[in-house]
Design a protein around this motif. Sequence first.
Motif, mmCIF file in Angstrom:
data_model
loop_
_atom_site.group_PDB
_atom_site.id
_atom_site.type_symbol
_atom_site.label_atom_id
_atom_site.label_comp_id
_atom_site.label_asym_id
_atom_site.label_seq_id
_atom_site.Cartn_x
_atom_site.Cartn_y
_atom_site.Cartn_z
ATOM 1 N N GLY A 253 0.812 -1.232 0.000
ATOM 2 C CA GLY A 253 0.000 0.000 0.000
ATOM 3 C C GLY A 253 0.835 1.267 0.000
ATOM 4 N N LEU A 254 2.063 1.186 -0.531
ATOM 5 C CA LEU A 254 2.960 2.346 -0.443
ATOM 6 C C LEU A 254 3.030 3.182 -1.717
ATOM 7 C CD1 LEU A 254 5.729 0.674 1.743
ATOM 8 C CD2 LEU A 254 4.254 2.577 2.401
ATOM 9 N N LEU A 255 2.230 2.846 -2.740
ATOM 10 C CA LEU A 255 2.195 3.700 -3.931
ATOM 11 C C LEU A 255 1.010 4.659 -3.830
ATOM 12 C CD1 LEU A 255 4.349 1.777 -4.987
ATOM 13 C CD2 LEU A 255 3.200 1.746 -7.178
ATOM 14 N N ILE A 260 6.659 9.394 -2.487
ATOM 15 C CA ILE A 260 7.770 10.037 -3.177
ATOM 16 C C ILE A 260 8.990 9.135 -3.108
ATOM 17 C CG2 ILE A 260 9.243 12.091 -3.076
ATOM 18 C CD1 ILE A 260 6.650 13.507 -2.057
ATOM 19 N N PHE A 261 9.448 8.722 -4.279
ATOM 20 C CA PHE A 261 10.508 7.723 -4.383
ATOM 21 C C PHE A 261 11.765 8.345 -4.976
ATOM 22 C CE2 PHE A 261 6.521 5.491 -4.384
ATOM 23 C CZ PHE A 261 6.756 4.309 -3.680
ATOM 24 N N ALA A 262 12.873 8.270 -4.241
ATOM 25 C CA ALA A 262 14.127 8.796 -4.769
ATOM 26 C C ALA A 262 14.723 7.816 -5.778
ATOM 27 C CB ALA A 262 15.120 9.029 -3.637
ATOM 28 N N HIS A 263 15.267 8.354 -6.835
ATOM 29 C CA HIS A 263 16.102 7.686 -7.853
ATOM 30 C C HIS A 263 15.315 7.095 -9.032
ATOM 31 C CE1 HIS A 263 19.334 8.666 -5.232
ATOM 32 N NE2 HIS A 263 18.803 7.965 -4.248
ATOM 33 N N ALA A 273 4.639 2.271 -15.613
ATOM 34 C CA ALA A 273 3.180 2.332 -15.808
ATOM 35 C C ALA A 273 2.461 2.340 -14.453
ATOM 36 C CB ALA A 273 2.713 1.152 -16.651
ATOM 37 N N ARG A 274 2.971 1.564 -13.530
ATOM 38 C CA ARG A 274 2.359 1.495 -12.191
ATOM 39 C C ARG A 274 2.537 2.831 -11.443
ATOM 40 N NH1 ARG A 274 -1.716 0.263 -10.093
ATOM 41 N NH2 ARG A 274 -1.533 -0.325 -7.917
ATOM 42 N N PHE A 275 3.722 3.438 -11.599
ATOM 43 C CA PHE A 275 3.943 4.762 -11.006
ATOM 44 C C PHE A 275 2.943 5.766 -11.576
ATOM 45 C CE2 PHE A 275 7.625 5.611 -8.238
ATOM 46 C CZ PHE A 275 8.047 4.310 -8.043
ATOM 47 N N SER A 276 2.798 5.706 -12.893
ATOM 48 C CA SER A 276 1.918 6.657 -13.570
ATOM 49 C C SER A 276 0.466 6.477 -13.110
ATOM 50 C CB SER A 276 2.049 6.458 -15.081
ATOM 51 O OG SER A 276 1.265 7.400 -15.756
ATOM 52 N N GLU A 277 0.003 5.222 -13.108
ATOM 53 C CA GLU A 277 -1.390 4.924 -12.702
ATOM 54 C C GLU A 277 -1.703 5.395 -11.295
ATOM 55 O OE1 GLU A 277 -1.626 0.684 -14.837
ATOM 56 O OE2 GLU A 277 -1.815 0.631 -12.649
ATOM 57 N N SER A 280 2.387 8.153 -8.256
ATOM 58 C CA SER A 280 3.587 8.174 -7.392
ATOM 59 C C SER A 280 4.696 8.956 -8.094
ATOM 60 C CB SER A 280 4.073 6.746 -7.145
ATOM 61 O OG SER A 280 3.011 5.921 -6.703
ATOM 62 N N SER A 281 5.513 9.668 -7.297
ATOM 63 C CA SER A 281 6.566 10.510 -7.891
ATOM 64 C C SER A 281 7.931 9.840 -7.835
ATOM 65 C CB SER A 281 6.699 11.815 -7.104
ATOM 66 O OG SER A 281 5.530 12.567 -7.188
ATOM 67 N N VAL A 282 8.741 10.149 -8.844
ATOM 68 C CA VAL A 282 10.161 9.774 -8.845
ATOM 69 C C VAL A 282 10.984 11.053 -8.748
ATOM 70 C CG1 VAL A 282 12.065 8.901 -10.273
ATOM 71 C CG2 VAL A 282 9.930 7.619 -10.145
ATOM 72 N N ILE A 283 11.966 11.042 -7.864
ATOM 73 C CA ILE A 283 12.826 12.211 -7.677
ATOM 74 C C ILE A 283 14.223 11.913 -8.215
ATOM 75 C CG2 ILE A 283 13.778 13.849 -6.003
ATOM 76 C CD1 ILE A 283 10.653 13.840 -6.133
#
Length: 428
Positions: A253-255, A260-263, A273-277, A280-283
């Motif tokens: 349940g962390l997305l 906010i996910f580094a790297h 695709a899962r990040f986009s759906e 969730s952010s990538v830094i």
Amino acid sequence: MKKVIRGQVLSFGEDLGVALHLESGAVAVDGQGRIGWVGAFAKLPEEWRSAPVDDHGDRLVLPGFIDAHIHFPQYRMLAAPGKDLLDWLHRFTFPEEARYGEVDHAAAAARLFLSRLFSHGTTSALAFCSVHKTCAEALFAAASSVNMGLVTGKTMMDRNAIPAVQDTPETGARDSEALYHAWHGKGRNRYAVTPRFAITSSEAQLKLSGELLASLSGALMQTHISESPGEIAFVRELFPSAKDYTDVYDRHGLLGPRSIFAHGIHLSEREAARFSETGSSVIHCPTSNTFLGSGLMSFSFLRARSRPVPLGIATDVGGGTSYSMLQTMAEAYKVQMLNGYKPQASELFAMSTIGNALRLHMAGETGSLVPGKHADIVVLDPQATPLLKARHDLSQSLEDVLFALMILGDDRAVAATYVAGACRHGGV
Ligand code: GUN
Ligand code: ZN
């Protein structure tokens, strides 16, 4: 006290373009440290005409930088030469973070850390603390004393580290919850649930992290993902039934839009695709990624129109080698060039201000020069050093001025930093 900050005023929009550019502009600050008005200095409203003016001449008056991923207890351990991420963590980082159980050490370090952010023009941050509750308390207290928009959390890590920096699923959750109740929403502070990464958190701890994120209203979640090949291989061994690294977090349940996910350097098509759906952010942390030899994160891959991933940019001090968001943008430019994409300087400035504010859910209070937001401002001198000055003579456009500043600039280019209207570094 009311004041007027005068100079070449510049701010960016959510489309990552220049939203406002006034050559002889002014930002009028109200008695609460918020922006009351922005416009041409010649049109300053009556109510600010008798207020003191900080006149910065042709220097650039911008929204303060926002660092979307930085480690407070690594504030002095830059330039530690690890073989790769895991070697660097074990050899240098965990022993250094072990000191932050000491209240006095953490309190003194917090003051130094914030002054270093301000001297580099950074006015807000999403920061990791150490595993110790005292560390997060020290940083929240220091940020409160200067009315800064700070998001942080106690790091949770219950395995694969030295005992001095480990908690347990139960103590980690209990301390996180207590910190949230003590500090979240107090002044400009916000809490972030902070499991370090999948290697140092057991299934039990990840599960509790997901439950905390769901139950603590308004809290963010920060962690690391897909940074180095050795890390990814170890995650595969630790979670053999997961589809991939992203799935390890997803199952717990962390997305989601507050995550906010580094790297995110080596994410697959499925993971992106899962990040986009999930929103969730990538830094992107470019000076860290080149320093630790982690890899070259690609904006164009992650931004693919069919499944765009929200992106941010950050120093990742102390894996990162500079506190300067200018130097961070310069390194991001080079990393993207190696990936075949040429970013605009204005795009990277926008990512470092309004873009990161959006990622951190702080765009209502900071990240651009808009009335009602806090007056979090950096003043940059595009002629701060002999090299910048000589290069400035060749600049023919605003984009060119910003480009030279980001490639050649650092803290020497920061003439002043205002946090909620108060000058915390430099001056006129
Ligand atoms: N992954 C887990 N912890 C860390 C850290 O402290 N720095 C970086 N760069 N990556 C990490
Ligand atoms: Zn990090």
